[in-house]
Design a protein around this motif. Structure first.
Motif, PDB file in Angstrom:
ATOM      1  N   SER A  15     -29.726  21.310 -17.822  1.00 49.15           N
ATOM      2  CA  SER A  15     -30.180  21.016 -19.187  1.00 49.15           C
ATOM      3  C   SER A  15     -29.392  21.820 -20.216  1.00 49.15           C
ATOM      4  O   SER A  15     -29.102  21.324 -21.311  1.00 49.15           O
ATOM      5  CB  SER A  15     -31.683  21.264 -19.331  1.00 49.15           C
ATOM      6  N   TYR A  18     -25.899  20.139 -20.490  1.00 49.60           N
ATOM      7  CA  TYR A  18     -26.049  18.870 -21.208  1.00 49.60           C
ATOM      8  C   TYR A  18     -26.333  19.117 -22.692  1.00 49.60           C
ATOM      9  O   TYR A  18     -25.696  18.513 -23.564  1.00 49.60           O
ATOM     10  CB  TYR A  18     -27.180  18.040 -20.588  1.00 49.60           C
ATOM     11  N   ASN A  19     -27.299  19.981 -22.976  1.00 48.66           N
ATOM     12  CA  ASN A  19     -27.661  20.242 -24.370  1.00 48.66           C
ATOM     13  C   ASN A  19     -26.458  20.700 -25.175  1.00 48.66           C
ATOM     14  O   ASN A  19     -26.265  20.280 -26.316  1.00 48.66           O
ATOM     15  CB  ASN A  19     -28.768  21.291 -24.459  1.00 48.66           C
ATOM     16  N   THR A  22     -24.149  17.948 -26.221  1.00 48.95           N
ATOM     17  CA  THR A  22     -24.631  17.111 -27.326  1.00 48.95           C
ATOM     18  C   THR A  22     -24.325  17.724 -28.684  1.00 48.95           C
ATOM     19  O   THR A  22     -24.522  17.073 -29.702  1.00 48.95           O
ATOM     20  CB  THR A  22     -26.154  16.836 -27.237  1.00 48.95           C
ATOM     21  N   GLN A  65     -26.431   7.466 -23.544  1.00 52.75           N
ATOM     22  CA  GLN A  65     -26.752   8.877 -23.435  1.00 52.75           C
ATOM     23  C   GLN A  65     -28.111   8.997 -22.760  1.00 52.75           C
ATOM     24  O   GLN A  65     -29.089   8.414 -23.224  1.00 52.75           O
ATOM     25  CB  GLN A  65     -26.766   9.517 -24.821  1.00 52.75           C
ATOM     26  N   PRO A  67     -30.566  12.076 -21.263  1.00 51.56           N
ATOM     27  CA  PRO A  67     -30.698  13.534 -21.167  1.00 51.56           C
ATOM     28  C   PRO A  67     -30.502  14.053 -19.739  1.00 51.56           C
ATOM     29  O   PRO A  67     -31.039  13.507 -18.771  1.00 51.56           O
ATOM     30  CB  PRO A  67     -32.122  13.790 -21.674  1.00 51.56           C
ATOM     31  N   ASP A  68     -29.694  15.116 -19.657  1.00 55.06           N
ATOM     32  CA  ASP A  68     -29.379  15.827 -18.413  1.00 55.06           C
ATOM     33  C   ASP A  68     -28.591  14.991 -17.418  1.00 55.06           C
ATOM     34  O   ASP A  68     -28.375  15.428 -16.288  1.00 55.06           O
ATOM     35  CB  ASP A  68     -30.649  16.375 -17.733  1.00 55.06           C
ATOM     36  N   GLU A 143     -29.623  21.307 -29.291  1.00 53.27           N
ATOM     37  CA  GLU A 143     -29.879  20.239 -28.321  1.00 53.27           C
ATOM     38  C   GLU A 143     -30.224  18.961 -29.045  1.00 53.27           C
ATOM     39  O   GLU A 143     -30.622  18.991 -30.214  1.00 53.27           O
ATOM     40  CB  GLU A 143     -31.038  20.611 -27.395  1.00 53.27           C
ATOM     41  N   ARG A 145     -32.157  15.519 -27.441  1.00 51.46           N
ATOM     42  CA  ARG A 145     -32.704  15.028 -26.177  1.00 51.46           C
ATOM     43  C   ARG A 145     -33.040  13.541 -26.176  1.00 51.46           C
ATOM     44  O   ARG A 145     -33.660  13.057 -25.248  1.00 51.46           O
ATOM     45  CB  ARG A 145     -33.951  15.827 -25.822  1.00 51.46           C
ATOM     46  N   SER A 147     -32.364   9.396 -26.011  1.00 53.42           N
ATOM     47  CA  SER A 147     -31.531   8.509 -25.194  1.00 53.42           C
ATOM     48  C   SER A 147     -30.857   7.469 -26.072  1.00 53.42           C
ATOM     49  O   SER A 147     -31.407   7.065 -27.097  1.00 53.42           O
ATOM     50  CB  SER A 147     -32.380   7.801 -24.140  1.00 53.42           C
ATOM     51  N   GLY A 158     -36.840  12.655 -29.212  1.00 53.08           N
ATOM     52  CA  GLY A 158     -36.663  13.497 -28.041  1.00 53.08           C
ATOM     53  C   GLY A 158     -37.949  13.629 -27.247  1.00 53.08           C
ATOM     54  O   GLY A 158     -38.108  14.548 -26.469  1.00 53.08           O
TER      55      GLY A 158
END
Length: 166
Positions: A15, A18-19, A22, A65, A67-68, A143, A145, A147, A158
């Motif tokens: 996470s 990934y964060n 972004t 996109q 998340p994670d 971040e 989050r 999609s 998010g």
């Protein structure tokens, strides 16, 4: 089209990796040749690059996109490029970042650079700088989050009911 694939393992949770990815406007901090990235809206990015003396500006559209898991994009103008970054958890405190780029070299300098693998070496070096950047911080700079599917935001909150800063 030239294609480059590479990956790197980072010592942070998936996470966190990934964060950080972004946070597109931080790309110049670890991507050589990227001078600036401006977030136009939730799925559009304005890039300004200078690679081997070749200056470019272009808009990229985030097409997917999760998340994670994944971020994918395509340029909306020249130079033509597209890519996907995927994230794999390797345990609680370790993740793998996989990058696949496709781009259309223009002009003699870019075509020659691609032919001798300069683009591949650049991606490897940028991933190494990303690893150093995120591991030295231990925490992401921000971040986002939500999609994105087919270029459209599925969930702008998010999942929290409050829009998150990008």
């Amino acid at each position: 089209m030239a294609t480059v694939q590479d990956s790197i393992d980072v010592d942070v949770p998936v996470s966190t990796a990934y964060n950080q990815w972004t946070q597109f406007e931080t790309f110049p901090e670890f991507m050589k040749g990227v001078e600036a990235v401006e977030q136009i809206d939730e799925t559009s990015l304005q890039f300004r690059t200078d690679i081997a003396g070749v200056r470019r500006e272009y808009v990229a559209q985030i097409t997917e996109q999760t998340p994670d898991r994944k971020i994918a994009w395509v340029s909306t103008d020249k130079p033509r490029n597209a890519g996907t970054v995927t994230f794999e958890s390797l345990g609680a405190e370790r993740a793998r970042v996989n990058v696949e780029l496709e781009w259309e070299p223009e002009g003699l300098v870019e075509k020659a650079g691609s032919a001798v693998g300069a683009d591949s070496r650049q991606v490897t070096a940028d991933l190494g700088r990303f690893k150093e950047f995120i591991e030295s911080r231990g925490i992401e700079t921000g971040e986002w989050r939500s999609s994105v599917a087919h270029g459209e935001v599925d969930d702008a909150t998010g999942g929290s009911g409050t829009p998150l800063p990008r």
